[in-house]
Design a protein around this motif. Structure first.
Motif, PDB file in Angstrom:
ATOM      1  N   THR A  67       0.831  -1.217   0.000  1.00  0.00           N
ATOM      2  CA  THR A  67       0.000   0.000   0.000  1.00  0.00           C
ATOM      3  C   THR A  67       0.860   1.258   0.000  1.00  0.00           C
ATOM      4  OG1 THR A  67      -0.293  -0.105   2.409  1.00  0.00           O
ATOM      5  CG2 THR A  67      -2.038  -1.049   1.047  1.00  0.00           C
ATOM      6  N   VAL A  68       1.986   1.221   0.682  1.00  0.00           N
ATOM      7  CA  VAL A  68       2.877   2.381   0.672  1.00  0.00           C
ATOM      8  C   VAL A  68       3.526   2.523  -0.715  1.00  0.00           C
ATOM      9  CG1 VAL A  68       5.071   3.273   1.588  1.00  0.00           C
ATOM     10  CG2 VAL A  68       3.278   2.502   3.151  1.00  0.00           C
ATOM     11  N   ALA A  69       3.938   1.411  -1.306  1.00  0.00           N
ATOM     12  CA  ALA A  69       4.594   1.460  -2.618  1.00  0.00           C
ATOM     13  C   ALA A  69       3.696   2.056  -3.699  1.00  0.00           C
ATOM     14  CB  ALA A  69       5.045   0.066  -3.032  1.00  0.00           C
ATOM     15  N   VAL A  70       2.412   1.749  -3.655  1.00  0.00           N
ATOM     16  CA  VAL A  70       1.502   2.276  -4.685  1.00  0.00           C
ATOM     17  C   VAL A  70       0.965   3.665  -4.338  1.00  0.00           C
ATOM     18  CG1 VAL A  70       0.812  -0.030  -5.436  1.00  0.00           C
ATOM     19  CG2 VAL A  70      -0.597   1.186  -3.751  1.00  0.00           C
ATOM     20  N   GLY A  71       1.302   4.169  -3.153  1.00  0.00           N
ATOM     21  CA  GLY A  71       0.717   5.433  -2.695  1.00  0.00           C
ATOM     22  C   GLY A  71       1.563   6.661  -2.873  1.00  0.00           C
ATOM     23  N   ASP A  72       2.661   6.575  -3.624  1.00  0.00           N
ATOM     24  CA  ASP A  72       3.539   7.730  -3.852  1.00  0.00           C
ATOM     25  C   ASP A  72       3.991   8.340  -2.519  1.00  0.00           C
ATOM     26  OD1 ASP A  72       4.968   9.544  -5.410  1.00  0.00           O
ATOM     27  OD2 ASP A  72       3.301  10.981  -5.436  1.00  0.00           O
ATOM     28  N   PRO A  73       4.718   7.548  -1.703  1.00  0.00           N
ATOM     29  CA  PRO A  73       5.067   7.983  -0.355  1.00  0.00           C
ATOM     30  C   PRO A  73       6.230   8.974  -0.300  1.00  0.00           C
ATOM     31  CG  PRO A  73       6.074   5.883  -0.801  1.00  0.00           C
ATOM     32  CD  PRO A  73       5.220   6.218  -2.003  1.00  0.00           C
ATOM     33  N   ARG A  74       6.289   9.705   0.806  1.00  0.00           N
ATOM     34  CA  ARG A  74       7.445  10.562   1.105  1.00  0.00           C
ATOM     35  C   ARG A  74       8.614   9.659   1.512  1.00  0.00           C
ATOM     36  NH1 ARG A  74       3.662  13.288   4.947  1.00  0.00           N
ATOM     37  NH2 ARG A  74       4.980  12.231   6.441  1.00  0.00           N
ATOM     38  N   THR A  75       9.806  10.176   1.426  1.00  0.00           N
ATOM     39  CA  THR A  75      11.013   9.424   1.760  1.00  0.00           C
ATOM     40  C   THR A  75      10.983   8.946   3.215  1.00  0.00           C
ATOM     41  OG1 THR A  75      12.265  10.704   0.154  1.00  0.00           O
ATOM     42  CG2 THR A  75      13.533   9.517   1.808  1.00  0.00           C
ATOM     43  N   GLY A  76      10.519   9.773   4.123  1.00  0.00           N
ATOM     44  CA  GLY A  76      10.480   9.399   5.543  1.00  0.00           C
ATOM     45  C   GLY A  76       9.615   8.175   5.793  1.00  0.00           C
ATOM     46  N   ILE A  77       8.518   8.061   5.084  1.00  0.00           N
ATOM     47  CA  ILE A  77       7.632   6.897   5.226  1.00  0.00           C
ATOM     48  C   ILE A  77       8.317   5.653   4.681  1.00  0.00           C
ATOM     49  CG2 ILE A  77       5.471   5.864   4.408  1.00  0.00           C
ATOM     50  CD1 ILE A  77       4.191   8.668   4.767  1.00  0.00           C
ATOM     51  N   VAL A  78       8.990   5.788   3.561  1.00  0.00           N
ATOM     52  CA  VAL A  78       9.712   4.647   2.988  1.00  0.00           C
ATOM     53  C   VAL A  78      10.793   4.168   3.960  1.00  0.00           C
ATOM     54  CG1 VAL A  78      11.223   3.896   1.106  1.00  0.00           C
ATOM     55  CG2 VAL A  78       9.224   5.320   0.607  1.00  0.00           C
ATOM     56  N   VAL A  79      11.502   5.098   4.552  1.00  0.00           N
ATOM     57  CA  VAL A  79      12.548   4.737   5.518  1.00  0.00           C
ATOM     58  C   VAL A  79      11.942   3.993   6.703  1.00  0.00           C
ATOM     59  CG1 VAL A  79      14.218   5.680   7.180  1.00  0.00           C
ATOM     60  CG2 VAL A  79      14.148   6.562   4.842  1.00  0.00           C
ATOM     61  N   LEU A  80      10.837   4.480   7.229  1.00  0.00           N
ATOM     62  CA  LEU A  80      10.198   3.818   8.370  1.00  0.00           C
ATOM     63  C   LEU A  80       9.692   2.419   8.006  1.00  0.00           C
ATOM     64  CD1 LEU A  80       8.319   6.835   9.976  1.00  0.00           C
ATOM     65  CD2 LEU A  80      10.174   5.505  11.021  1.00  0.00           C
ATOM     66  N   VAL A  81       9.141   2.266   6.832  1.00  0.00           N
ATOM     67  CA  VAL A  81       8.701   0.939   6.381  1.00  0.00           C
ATOM     68  C   VAL A  81       9.903  -0.004   6.315  1.00  0.00           C
ATOM     69  CG1 VAL A  81       7.739  -0.376   4.446  1.00  0.00           C
ATOM     70  CG2 VAL A  81       6.635   1.741   5.181  1.00  0.00           C
TER      71      VAL A  81
END
Length: 142
Positions: A67-81
């Motif tokens: 869901t994060v990958a398809v949601g155009d996330p901010r870098t901070g969210i990607v790092v936390l994932v």
């Protein structure tokens, strides 16, 4: 991040936090206080409960990643994932594997000295709850 992806990932994140808190910090310690629960019985129950929890965690992590990958996330969210996924991976591949080998020996009747393995597992659980909380808050404000 798009609102649907953020909402789904956030809900799954907070569900995951609740499961870890309920099982790791409530059920697991209380189980050994119940009358008649011996160490082998408690270990047997714990192995089943944590095996199931860990499988559910893998599924929840997968949902969050997708869901994060398809949601155009901010870098901070990607790092936390990535942090949450790495914590789970190390916890399962290293710490849980060692605990399983030790519990196999105890269940086979071996008398072993107290282990610090559970302390490491709890440390990973604490780190995971902190990282998941940061992720959930980040998703809620995305």
């Amino acid at each position: 991040m798009n609102t649907t992806s953020a909402a789904v990932a956030g809900a799954v994140t907070f569900l995951w936090i609740g499961m870890v808190l309920a099982i790791s910090f409530v059920e697991a310690p209380l189980k050994f206080r119940a009358p008649g629960v011996t160490i082998p019985v408690g270990l047997g129950i714990g192995r089943i409960v944590f095996r199931t929890l860990n499988r559910i965690e893998i599924a929840l992590a997968s949902v969050i990643v997708v869901t994060v990958a398809v949601g155009d996330p901010r870098t901070g969210i990607v790092v936390l994932v990535c942090v949450v996924a790495a914590l789970l991976a190390v916890q399962l591949a290293v710490v849980r594997r060692r605990l399983n080998r030790r519990s196999d020996r105890v269940l086979a009747g071996e008398q072993l000295p107290r282990s610090r393995g559970h302390v490491y597992y709890v440390g990973f659980e604490i780190a995971k709850v902190i990282a998941l909380t940061a992720l959930g808050v980040s998703l809620a404000t995305a």
